[in-house]
Structures are given as C-alpha cells and as structure tokens.
Enzyme design. Structure first.
Site, PDB file in Angstrom:
ATOM      1  N   ASP A   1      -1.715  -6.122   6.247  1.00  0.00           N
ATOM      2  CA  ASP A   1      -1.428  -6.414   4.838  1.00  0.00           C
ATOM      3  C   ASP A   1      -1.110  -7.907   4.733  1.00  0.00           C
ATOM      4  O   ASP A   1      -0.150  -8.385   5.340  1.00  0.00           O
ATOM      5  CB  ASP A   1      -0.274  -5.551   4.343  1.00  0.00           C
ATOM      6  CG  ASP A   1      -0.602  -4.073   4.427  1.00  0.00           C
ATOM      7  OD1 ASP A   1      -1.207  -3.541   3.479  1.00  0.00           O
ATOM      8  OD2 ASP A   1      -0.293  -3.447   5.470  1.00  0.00           O
TER       9      ASP A   1
ATOM     10  N   ASN B   1       0.873  -1.179   0.000  1.00  0.00           N
ATOM     11  CA  ASN B   1       0.000   0.000   0.000  1.00  0.00           C
ATOM     12  C   ASN B   1       0.908   1.226   0.000  1.00  0.00           C
ATOM     13  O   ASN B   1       1.561   1.530   1.000  1.00  0.00           O
ATOM     14  CB  ASN B   1      -0.925  -0.005   1.225  1.00  0.00           C
ATOM     15  CG  ASN B   1      -1.864   1.205   1.235  1.00  0.00           C
ATOM     16  OD1 ASN B   1      -1.480   2.300   0.840  1.00  0.00           O
ATOM     17  ND2 ASN B   1      -3.078   1.020   1.700  1.00  0.00           N
TER      18      ASN B   1
ATOM     19  N   GLU C   1      -3.948   1.847  -2.966  1.00  0.00           N
ATOM     20  CA  GLU C   1      -4.019   3.288  -2.750  1.00  0.00           C
ATOM     21  C   GLU C   1      -3.078   4.042  -3.703  1.00  0.00           C
ATOM     22  O   GLU C   1      -2.264   4.853  -3.280  1.00  0.00           O
ATOM     23  CB  GLU C   1      -3.738   3.654  -1.283  1.00  0.00           C
ATOM     24  CG  GLU C   1      -4.888   3.334  -0.351  1.00  0.00           C
ATOM     25  CD  GLU C   1      -4.904   4.201   0.906  1.00  0.00           C
ATOM     26  OE1 GLU C   1      -5.521   5.284   0.846  1.00  0.00           O
ATOM     27  OE2 GLU C   1      -4.328   3.799   1.921  1.00  0.00           O
TER      28      GLU C   1
ATOM     29  N   ASP D   1       2.792   4.719   5.016  1.00  0.00           N
ATOM     30  CA  ASP D   1       2.546   4.210   6.374  1.00  0.00           C
ATOM     31  C   ASP D   1       2.471   2.682   6.393  1.00  0.00           C
ATOM     32  O   ASP D   1       2.493   2.086   7.470  1.00  0.00           O
ATOM     33  CB  ASP D   1       1.313   4.864   7.027  1.00  0.00           C
ATOM     34  CG  ASP D   1       0.146   5.079   6.076  1.00  0.00           C
ATOM     35  OD1 ASP D   1       0.215   4.603   4.919  1.00  0.00           O
ATOM     36  OD2 ASP D   1      -0.832   5.717   6.500  1.00  0.00           O
ATOM     37  N   HIS D   2       2.399   2.049   5.211  1.00  0.00           N
ATOM     38  CA  HIS D   2       2.496   0.594   5.094  1.00  0.00           C
ATOM     39  C   HIS D   2       3.877   0.222   4.546  1.00  0.00           C
ATOM     40  O   HIS D   2       4.511   1.019   3.855  1.00  0.00           O
ATOM     41  CB  HIS D   2       1.454   0.049   4.120  1.00  0.00           C
ATOM     42  CG  HIS D   2       0.025   0.277   4.528  1.00  0.00           C
ATOM     43  ND1 HIS D   2      -0.812  -0.724   4.944  1.00  0.00           N
ATOM     44  CD2 HIS D   2      -0.717   1.412   4.549  1.00  0.00           C
ATOM     45  CE1 HIS D   2      -2.006  -0.234   5.211  1.00  0.00           C
ATOM     46  NE2 HIS D   2      -1.982   1.069   4.977  1.00  0.00           N
TER      47      HIS D   2
ATOM     48  N   ASN E   1      -7.174  -4.362   5.788  1.00  0.00           N
ATOM     49  CA  ASN E   1      -7.764  -3.563   6.861  1.00  0.00           C
ATOM     50  C   ASN E   1      -8.428  -4.436   7.918  1.00  0.00           C
ATOM     51  O   ASN E   1      -9.482  -4.082   8.463  1.00  0.00           O
ATOM     52  CB  ASN E   1      -8.742  -2.526   6.294  1.00  0.00           C
ATOM     53  CG  ASN E   1      -8.056  -1.213   5.934  1.00  0.00           C
ATOM     54  OD1 ASN E   1      -7.219  -0.716   6.685  1.00  0.00           O
ATOM     55  ND2 ASN E   1      -8.390  -0.657   4.780  1.00  0.00           N
TER      56      ASN E   1
ATOM     57  N   ASP F   1      -4.119  -4.836   1.122  1.00  0.00           N
ATOM     58  CA  ASP F   1      -4.411  -4.196   2.404  1.00  0.00           C
ATOM     59  C   ASP F   1      -5.807  -4.643   2.819  1.00  0.00           C
ATOM     60  O   ASP F   1      -6.794  -4.145   2.289  1.00  0.00           O
ATOM     61  CB  ASP F   1      -4.321  -2.678   2.251  1.00  0.00           C
ATOM     62  CG  ASP F   1      -4.697  -1.945   3.530  1.00  0.00           C
ATOM     63  OD1 ASP F   1      -5.063  -2.599   4.516  1.00  0.00           O
ATOM     64  OD2 ASP F   1      -4.620  -0.700   3.532  1.00  0.00           O
TER      65      ASP F   1
END
Length: 260
Positions: free
Chosen positions: A221, A7, A34, A250-251, A152, A150
DNA sequence: ATGCCATCCAATGGATGA
C-alpha cells in the site's frame, strides 16, 4: 493535510472498525479500496454524519474505491482512462481543498494479477500501462498530486518479510516491479521511502497461516507523490496496530502528511 | 506445494483475494 490509504476489505464487514478508527485517527482524507459495494449500498449518510464528504466508485461484490474527506472536494472523476470496455471499479480522483493549497488525489486498487502468467497477469500489466499514461497526464498540471492505494506491488525485497516466497508471484514478478518503477521514473516519489529506510515495514498480513503473529508481511500500500507534493511532505506512517484490533482488514492504514 | 482465512453473493457452495 494528512492523507490515508486504507484497503478495508469490504465496507459491510469493516463498518464498525472504520467507525471506531475515524475519530481516533482523524484523517483529513481517506482513500478507500475494496469497498465491495455498489454506490447505493455504501453507508454514505453514516460517514457524512461523522463529518466526512463521501465519494464512491463501486461495483457489485468486488473491488470498488472511495474517498472520505473532512476537507472540500472538487472535480471528482471515476474510472481509469484508456479502456472503455473495462468495467472494474479501481480508480477515483478528486481535488482536495486544503487550508494552504489544493491537492489532486487519485485512489487506486491495482489488479492483483495472479496467477502469473495468465490473463489476470496480462490485465494487471495493461492496467499499469494505463496508469502510467494517467500519471504522466496528472504531472502536467504542476499542482501537487498524490496517487495512493493498494498497488499490489512489492517494490523491493526489503518490502517483504520472506521475499523468497514471492519470486513467482504477480506482486513481485520483475514485470510488475518494472512497471511500478516506470511510473516512479516519470517523476513520482514513494512517500514512505522518502522518510523511512530499511526492512521490516509492512502494510499487509495474510489472514492465513498466522502471518500476523509471525510478522510475515509485505508492503504493497503506497502513496506516490509528484515533485510538487514531495516538496510539501512532512511525515509518513503505517498504522500497524490496526492489524491487531478486532475484526481487522488484512491491510492497515498508511499515511502521508503534507503541508497543504 | 497447498487459499490454512475472510468476504461477498447467493444458496447450504463458488469465486475471489495476495
């Protein structure tokens, strides 16, 4: 064949970091989430010049998934079946032609779902029901299948540094975890957990509140493997160091190596 | 308890994210 999920939190913002990372990691396949770009805005030629096939399923501003592959791709499909009215770009599939055999890959950006309860949480759970149906259909091919992205979803308490902080969050609520388990129960395996046990393995650290410096992470992930893909699994990893580089997502990248 | 930071689009702020 080494398959990564990453991501990137915006292709425009991650252009330099991704350009540096690719020749270092030399991934065979990268499933991107993303990209936050329409297809025509993705720097396709740049990554093609670096040796990658490029397939994207983007939308304006948010979401968007894509595939970079050094191996040939066939039968690319965009969008998660099951709701013709869903305009969010969160699913892409392709068949990767490996040296030994072909692998069907699905790249996914599962909805966040916060705040929960609420319409966004309802959308998340409905999306996971649609994914369950697609995951079941993919199994009927009896070819190796890898669904990576991802999710989530924090599968277990050990997948969060501070699980108590997530109890009311859409990533950790019982409904989300149950929906994730229902997909696994079809016959899929969490690639990482086939090889690595125990706490302390994360794929996301928030930009805020010094989460990275405090190692306050979560593992969201994932690469899910069909039985035929699990039989080919050689190794897994999380490229944690990427979180400490300049202008990181951030991933971080998470990968599985298949004998394919 | 809290979007504390980052990204995108569009406009000097709002929406979204996990």
């Amino acid at each position: 064949m080494r398959i990564y999920t990453f991501n990137i939190n915006g292709i425009k913002a991650r252009f330099e970091a991704l350009t540096r990372w690719l020749p270092e990691a030399l991934p065979d396949v990268v499933l991107l989430q993303e990209i936050k770009s329409v297809d025509s805005g993705f720097p396709r030629a740049h990554f093609e010049d670096m040796g990658y096939r490029v397939e994207t399923h983007g939308q304006k501003g948010f979401n968007g998934v894509g595939i970079l592959s050094r191996l040939p791709l066939e039968d690319v499909a965009r969008g998660l079946p099951g709701d013709e009215t869903d305009e969010q770009a969160r699913w892409i599939e392709a068949t990767v032609i490996g040296a030994a055999r072909a692998v069907r890959v699905a790249g996914l950006y599962l909805p966040n779902g916060n705040p929960a309860p609420g319409p966004k949480f309802d959308y998340k759970l409905a999306w996971m029901e649609r994914m369950h149906a697609r995951a079941a259909a993919l199994l009927t091919s009896e070819e190796p299948v890898v669904m990576a992205g991802d999710y989530n979803v924090i599968p277990q308490p050990e997948d969060a540094a501070k699980p108590e902080a997530w109890v009311d969050d859409a990533l950790f609520r019982p409904e989300s975890r149950a929906a994730f388990r229902r997909i696994l129960a079809l016959g899929y395996y969490d690639a990482f957990r086939l090889k690595v046990q125990g706490p302390g393995h994360y794929s996301f650290w928030d930009y805020q509140a010094g989460a990275w410096d405090r190692n306050n992470g979560i593992r969201i992930d994932h690469l899910l493997l069909s039985p035929q893909a699990a039989d080919l699994l050689e190794d897994v990893g999380i490229d944690k160091a990427e979180r400490g580089r300049d202008k990181p997502s951030d991933h971080v990248p998470v990968w599985a190596q298949l004998l394919a």
